[in-house]
Design a protein around this motif. Structure first.
Motif, PDB file in Angstrom:
ATOM      1  N   VAL A 121     -33.151   8.271  42.257  1.00  0.00           N
ATOM      2  CA  VAL A 121     -31.909   8.492  41.513  1.00  0.00           C
ATOM      3  C   VAL A 121     -31.790   7.492  40.375  1.00  0.00           C
ATOM      4  CG1 VAL A 121     -29.388   8.373  41.691  1.00  0.00           C
ATOM      5  CG2 VAL A 121     -30.690   9.584  43.431  1.00  0.00           C
ATOM      6  N   MET A 122     -32.103   6.227  40.644  1.00  0.00           N
ATOM      7  CA  MET A 122     -32.013   5.194  39.604  1.00  0.00           C
ATOM      8  C   MET A 122     -33.015   5.454  38.483  1.00  0.00           C
ATOM      9  SD  MET A 122     -29.501   3.392  40.334  1.00  0.00           S
ATOM     10  CE  MET A 122     -29.642   2.100  39.126  1.00  0.00           C
ATOM     11  N   VAL A 128     -30.656   8.139  31.255  1.00  0.00           N
ATOM     12  CA  VAL A 128     -29.342   8.708  30.935  1.00  0.00           C
ATOM     13  C   VAL A 128     -28.458   7.642  30.300  1.00  0.00           C
ATOM     14  CG1 VAL A 128     -27.240   9.692  31.938  1.00  0.00           C
ATOM     15  CG2 VAL A 128     -29.472  10.504  32.690  1.00  0.00           C
ATOM     16  N   VAL A 129     -28.489   6.428  30.850  1.00  0.00           N
ATOM     17  CA  VAL A 129     -27.701   5.328  30.294  1.00  0.00           C
ATOM     18  C   VAL A 129     -28.157   5.013  28.873  1.00  0.00           C
ATOM     19  CG1 VAL A 129     -27.177   2.864  30.527  1.00  0.00           C
ATOM     20  CG2 VAL A 129     -27.113   4.344  32.536  1.00  0.00           C
ATOM     21  N   GLY A 134     -27.197   5.491  23.065  1.00  0.00           N
ATOM     22  CA  GLY A 134     -27.648   6.079  21.802  1.00  0.00           C
ATOM     23  C   GLY A 134     -26.635   7.059  21.225  1.00  0.00           C
ATOM     24  N   ALA A 135     -26.016   7.859  22.107  1.00  0.00           N
ATOM     25  CA  ALA A 135     -24.999   8.812  21.653  1.00  0.00           C
ATOM     26  C   ALA A 135     -23.808   8.084  21.059  1.00  0.00           C
ATOM     27  CB  ALA A 135     -24.563   9.700  22.817  1.00  0.00           C
ATOM     28  N   ALA A 136     -23.410   6.961  21.690  1.00  0.00           N
ATOM     29  CA  ALA A 136     -22.296   6.173  21.148  1.00  0.00           C
ATOM     30  C   ALA A 136     -22.641   5.646  19.758  1.00  0.00           C
ATOM     31  CB  ALA A 136     -21.965   5.017  22.090  1.00  0.00           C
ATOM     32  N   ALA A 137     -23.893   5.216  19.571  1.00  0.00           N
ATOM     33  CA  ALA A 137     -24.313   4.727  18.247  1.00  0.00           C
ATOM     34  C   ALA A 137     -24.270   5.845  17.215  1.00  0.00           C
ATOM     35  CB  ALA A 137     -25.721   4.142  18.335  1.00  0.00           C
ATOM     36  N   VAL A 138     -24.716   7.042  17.604  1.00  0.00           N
ATOM     37  CA  VAL A 138     -24.693   8.182  16.675  1.00  0.00           C
ATOM     38  C   VAL A 138     -23.262   8.559  16.317  1.00  0.00           C
ATOM     39  CG1 VAL A 138     -25.240  10.645  16.464  1.00  0.00           C
ATOM     40  CG2 VAL A 138     -26.942   9.069  17.378  1.00  0.00           C
ATOM     41  N   ILE A 139     -22.382   8.549  17.327  1.00  0.00           N
ATOM     42  CA  ILE A 139     -20.975   8.885  17.086  1.00  0.00           C
ATOM     43  C   ILE A 139     -20.348   7.909  16.098  1.00  0.00           C
ATOM     44  CG2 ILE A 139     -18.691   8.920  18.192  1.00  0.00           C
ATOM     45  CD1 ILE A 139     -20.132  10.161  20.637  1.00  0.00           C
ATOM     46  N   LEU A 140     -20.719   6.622  16.219  1.00  0.00           N
ATOM     47  CA  LEU A 140     -20.177   5.620  15.307  1.00  0.00           C
ATOM     48  C   LEU A 140     -20.716   5.790  13.889  1.00  0.00           C
ATOM     49  CD1 LEU A 140     -20.239   2.419  17.532  1.00  0.00           C
ATOM     50  CD2 LEU A 140     -18.235   3.668  16.762  1.00  0.00           C
TER      51      LEU A 140
END
Length: 198
Positions: A121-122, A128-129, A134-140
């Motif tokens: 699972v880890m 995913v983390v 990366g998604a947060a960076a793209v959103i910014l």
């Protein structure tokens, strides 16, 4: 006064328990409870508290709870000493859920850390983390306008600073990745370099 402290504790405990996404995500819920639901503070006072919370060291959600706890008691006519007790109550209440959850997770982790299922699972969660960060960076960096069927995407110019900032970023990356320099030393040096450059 005891009733007010209990209300303060229960309000901030629920905020700490059900808010995900960090301190800034807490602010709207704190405002909803403190200004709208209980009418403890005015909107302008709450705005001042948020500004002070941003300037003081520490997580903004906890700082805000501390200042709100003090202000609620003193606004109700109690002494500054009881205002400090209000600060302590709100701070404890907003921090307690996270402490309990992390303590439970640590106990769970020590029991399952050798398990093959847990390791599998880890191994799935780690990428995913990375993807979420990366998604947060793209959103910014990008501004998406969802008017219509096809979203229009444009670059947020304010989030791409000048060449000096990019130079600092490159130097910090090389110093961290290649030379394994301590991150705290990097932050101090980058702050000093930023002070000289700007």
């Amino acid at each position: 006064m005891i009733l007010l402290l209990l209300q303060l504790f229960s309000t901030f405990f629920v905020i700490g328990l059900f808010t995900f996404g960090g301190g800034y995500a807490m602010l709207s819920l704190i405002q909803s409870e403190v200004v709208v639901a209980h009418s403890w503070l005015s909107e302008s006072t709450f705005t001042d508290i948020v500004a002070i919370s941003q300037m003081t060291p520490g997580p903004i959600g906890i700082n805000c709870a501390t200042f709100v706890g003090y202000d609620v008691l003193t606004t109700a006519g109690y002494s500054p000493f009881l205002g400090v007790i209000g600060s302590f109550t709100a701070t404890l209440a907003i921090s307690l859920p996270s402490f309990i959850i992390v303590l439970a997770l640590v106990r769970f982790y020590t029991k399952v850390k050798g398990s093959r299922i847990f390791e599998a699972v880890m191994s799935v969660l780690k990428p995913v983390v990375v993807g979420l960060i990366g998604a947060a960076a793209v959103i910014l960096c990008l501004k998406v306008d969802w008017n219509g069927f096809v979203p229009s995407v444009s670059v947020v110019d304010e989030n791409f600073p000048d060449w000096k900032s990019w130079l600092l970023l490159a130097a910090a990356f090389i110093a961290s990745y290649r030379f394994r320099i301590n991150p705290i030393l990097l932050i101090v040096c980058a702050g000093f370099a930023g002070f000289l450059l700007y």
